[in-house]
Design a protein around this motif. Structure first.
Motif, mmCIF file in Angstrom:
data_model
loop_
_atom_site.group_PDB
_atom_site.id
_atom_site.type_symbol
_atom_site.label_atom_id
_atom_site.label_comp_id
_atom_site.label_asym_id
_atom_site.label_seq_id
_atom_site.Cartn_x
_atom_site.Cartn_y
_atom_site.Cartn_z
ATOM 1 N N GLY A 181 -7.048 2.035 0.277
ATOM 2 C CA GLY A 181 -7.974 0.918 0.317
ATOM 3 C C GLY A 181 -7.669 -0.203 -0.660
ATOM 4 O O GLY A 181 -8.339 -1.234 -0.647
ATOM 5 N N LEU A 182 -6.648 -0.021 -1.516
ATOM 6 C CA LEU A 182 -6.362 -1.038 -2.518
ATOM 7 C C LEU A 182 -5.691 -2.269 -1.920
ATOM 8 O O LEU A 182 -5.961 -3.397 -2.338
ATOM 9 C CB LEU A 182 -5.472 -0.451 -3.623
ATOM 10 N N GLY A 183 -4.781 -2.055 -1.007
ATOM 11 C CA GLY A 183 -4.098 -3.180 -0.386
ATOM 12 C C GLY A 183 -2.835 -3.584 -1.123
ATOM 13 O O GLY A 183 -2.660 -3.318 -2.316
ATOM 14 N N SER A 184 -1.960 -4.259 -0.406
ATOM 15 C CA SER A 184 -0.648 -4.629 -0.941
ATOM 16 C C SER A 184 -0.758 -5.592 -2.119
ATOM 17 O O SER A 184 -0.022 -5.469 -3.100
ATOM 18 C CB SER A 184 0.200 -5.247 0.171
ATOM 19 N N GLU A 185 -1.657 -6.556 -2.048
ATOM 20 C CA GLU A 185 -1.770 -7.553 -3.115
ATOM 21 C C GLU A 185 -2.125 -6.899 -4.444
ATOM 22 O O GLU A 185 -1.575 -7.259 -5.496
ATOM 23 C CB GLU A 185 -2.813 -8.603 -2.752
ATOM 24 N N THR A 186 -3.021 -5.920 -4.412
ATOM 25 C CA THR A 186 -3.408 -5.226 -5.637
ATOM 26 C C THR A 186 -2.227 -4.470 -6.223
ATOM 27 O O THR A 186 -1.998 -4.486 -7.442
ATOM 28 C CB THR A 186 -4.565 -4.251 -5.349
ATOM 29 N N LEU A 187 -1.454 -3.806 -5.371
ATOM 30 C CA LEU A 187 -0.289 -3.068 -5.853
ATOM 31 C C LEU A 187 0.768 -4.020 -6.403
ATOM 32 O O LEU A 187 1.430 -3.717 -7.405
ATOM 33 C CB LEU A 187 0.296 -2.212 -4.733
ATOM 34 N N ARG A 188 0.927 -5.165 -5.776
ATOM 35 C CA ARG A 188 1.894 -6.138 -6.274
ATOM 36 C C ARG A 188 1.496 -6.624 -7.667
ATOM 37 O O ARG A 188 2.348 -6.790 -8.540
ATOM 38 C CB ARG A 188 1.998 -7.325 -5.307
ATOM 39 N N LYS A 189 0.210 -6.821 -7.899
ATOM 40 C CA LYS A 189 -0.259 -7.233 -9.222
ATOM 41 C C LYS A 189 -0.044 -6.137 -10.259
ATOM 42 O O LYS A 189 0.073 -6.422 -11.450
ATOM 43 C CB LYS A 189 -1.745 -7.612 -9.160
ATOM 44 N N ALA A 190 -0.001 -4.892 -9.795
ATOM 45 C CA ALA A 190 0.252 -3.770 -10.697
ATOM 46 C C ALA A 190 1.727 -3.592 -10.997
ATOM 47 O O ALA A 190 2.104 -2.727 -11.796
ATOM 48 C CB ALA A 190 -0.308 -2.484 -10.093
ATOM 49 N N GLY A 191 2.577 -4.408 -10.365
ATOM 50 C CA GLY A 191 3.999 -4.367 -10.653
ATOM 51 C C GLY A 191 4.872 -3.755 -9.575
ATOM 52 O O GLY A 191 6.086 -3.672 -9.734
ATOM 53 N N TYR A 192 4.266 -3.332 -8.465
ATOM 54 C CA TYR A 192 5.037 -2.720 -7.390
ATOM 55 C C TYR A 192 5.779 -3.796 -6.590
ATOM 56 O O TYR A 192 5.228 -4.857 -6.313
ATOM 57 C CB TYR A 192 4.118 -1.924 -6.458
ATOM 58 N N SER A 193 7.015 -3.477 -6.222
ATOM 59 C CA SER A 193 7.754 -4.382 -5.343
ATOM 60 C C SER A 193 7.122 -4.354 -3.954
ATOM 61 O O SER A 193 6.302 -3.479 -3.649
ATOM 62 C CB SER A 193 9.218 -3.945 -5.251
ATOM 63 N N VAL A 194 7.521 -5.296 -3.126
ATOM 64 C CA VAL A 194 7.015 -5.315 -1.759
ATOM 65 C C VAL A 194 7.328 -3.997 -1.051
ATOM 66 O O VAL A 194 6.479 -3.414 -0.369
ATOM 67 C CB VAL A 194 7.618 -6.505 -0.976
ATOM 68 N N ALA A 195 8.562 -3.518 -1.223
ATOM 69 C CA ALA A 195 8.979 -2.284 -0.552
ATOM 70 C C ALA A 195 8.202 -1.081 -1.064
ATOM 71 O O ALA A 195 7.747 -0.232 -0.277
ATOM 72 C CB ALA A 195 10.475 -2.073 -0.743
ATOM 73 N N LYS A 196 8.045 -0.972 -2.387
ATOM 74 C CA LYS A 196 7.314 0.171 -2.947
ATOM 75 C C LYS A 196 5.845 0.138 -2.542
ATOM 76 O O LYS A 196 5.251 1.180 -2.238
ATOM 77 C CB LYS A 196 7.427 0.189 -4.471
ATOM 78 N N ALA A 197 5.258 -1.044 -2.552
ATOM 79 C CA ALA A 197 3.856 -1.156 -2.151
ATOM 80 C C ALA A 197 3.682 -0.711 -0.704
ATOM 81 O O ALA A 197 2.739 0.014 -0.371
ATOM 82 C CB ALA A 197 3.370 -2.597 -2.334
ATOM 83 N N ARG A 198 4.591 -1.140 0.143
ATOM 84 C CA ARG A 198 4.521 -0.760 1.555
ATOM 85 C C ARG A 198 4.646 0.758 1.719
ATOM 86 O O ARG A 198 3.880 1.383 2.456
ATOM 87 C CB ARG A 198 5.633 -1.465 2.326
ATOM 88 N N THR A 199 5.596 1.352 0.998
ATOM 89 C CA THR A 199 5.806 2.801 1.110
ATOM 90 C C THR A 199 4.604 3.574 0.591
ATOM 91 O O THR A 199 4.128 4.514 1.245
ATOM 92 C CB THR A 199 7.058 3.211 0.327
ATOM 93 N N LEU A 200 4.092 3.192 -0.570
ATOM 94 C CA LEU A 200 2.963 3.917 -1.148
ATOM 95 C C LEU A 200 1.724 3.788 -0.265
ATOM 96 O O LEU A 200 0.992 4.772 -0.059
ATOM 97 C CB LEU A 200 2.670 3.407 -2.557
ATOM 98 N N LEU A 201 1.468 2.608 0.265
ATOM 99 C CA LEU A 201 0.310 2.422 1.134
ATOM 100 C C LEU A 201 0.447 3.232 2.422
ATOM 101 O O LEU A 201 -0.525 3.821 2.902
ATOM 102 C CB LEU A 201 0.121 0.945 1.466
#
Length: 316
Positions: A181-201
């Protein structure tokens, strides 16, 4: 509010686990001491306090490592059923590595001309596990191809972004539903790359939706430890996810399920430790490391942990 001031009429889950053989509490505590800011884990001389979600309810896990035994308690901000006690005990046993056959491993390889040196120096070494397989999975994705320091910072920001706290004030590591439920934008602000955010989500959504049955796999621990067939099933399912490779899978099997036969030859620190053990002046590559580790199956990942520990000891 300090932890000792928290009072609840809700009955906690508890268990007492005896140690068999030689036990190294320092290894367990060091694993949970990685974040110096201690937002979700607090480690003292002989104890761990950790915030976690238990069936979606914030909880505070206490583990006190005493001579010959561990005393564990889970204080929840909500009710817990008595039928959950076996699952709680299995979680603590897995976290402490108590299902790992280290005594058998040490007897088998004590006289090995190379590994025997590490076994003698690091007797009783076990591999600490995360509280849940999803926490191990999130950590493995977070740590892909970056330094441990950077991964710790990102993990902390992920936990803070989820903003789930136990009534003691300690943050809880988010579960799959929360991360989804966090969403990609939140993960990106936490330092995740686009690819890592996509994989984790994707992994979080699959886990929360039942496509990735981490809870069902975790239930194997009620019967002692993960079996080879289940481990292979986990491997196949994870490798189908974009952004997941062999290192991530084997690390998750180790830290999430206590599976000791994963191939960690792709780990830079494992190769560095092997090179130091062999006295090699040149870097040891993944192919050689894979071949060298093969002789120790079904304990290849435990050997890798000994190589990790040898580097830590040398750094002091």
């Amino acid at each position: 509010m300090p932890e000792h001031a928290v009072h609840s009429t809700i009955q906690p889950l508890t268990c007492s686990l005896a140690f068999s053989g030689f036990f190294r509490p320092g290894d367990i505590l060091a694993f949970h001491r990685r974040d110096p800011q201690a937002v979700a884990e607090r480690v003292e001389e002989h104890s761990l306090r950790k915030g976690l979600l238990w069936s979606g309810v914030p909880g505070l896990l206490f583990i006190d490592l005493l001579p010959g035994r561990a005393e564990a308690r889970l204080d929840l901000d909500g009710p817990a059923a008595e039928k959950e006690r076996p699952s709680f005990e299995a979680m603590v046993r897995r976290m402490l590595g108590l299902g790992q056959p280290v005594e058998e491993f040490e007897r088998r390889f004590a006289d090995h001309p190379q590994l025997g040196v590490l076994i003698a120096r690091q007797r009783g070494l076990r591999v600490p596990a995360a509280a849940t397989p999803f926490e191990a999975l999130a950590w493995a994705v977070t740590g892909q191809q970056i330094s441990v320091h950077a991964a710790i910072s990102m993990r902390r920001k992920l936990i803070q972004a989820a903003d789930i706290r136990h009534s003691s004030g300690l943050f809880c590591h988010p579960d799959a539903a929360c991360v989804a439920g966090l969403g990609s934008e939140t993960l990106r602000k936490a330092g995740y790359s686009v690819a890592k955010a996509r994989t984790l989500l994707e992994l979080a959504r699959m886990t929360a939706g039942g496509e990735l049955p981490l809870d069902a796999w975790e239930d194997s621990w009620l019967h002692g430890r993960l079996d080879a067939q289940t481990a292979e099933g986990i491997r196949e399912r994870l490798l189908d996810v974009r952004g997941i490779g062999p290192w991530t899978v084997n690390y998750v099997l180790l830290r999430g399920f206590g599976w000791l036969d994963g191939d960690l030859s792709g780990d830079v620190a494992v190769r560095r430790g092997l090179g130091r053990l062999l006295g090699s002046e040149e870097k040891v590559d993944a192919a050689y490391t894979r071949e060298w580790l093969a002789q120790f199956s079904p304990w290849r990942a435990l050997v890798a942990a000994h190589l990790w520990a040898s580097l830590s000891a040398a750094s002091y």
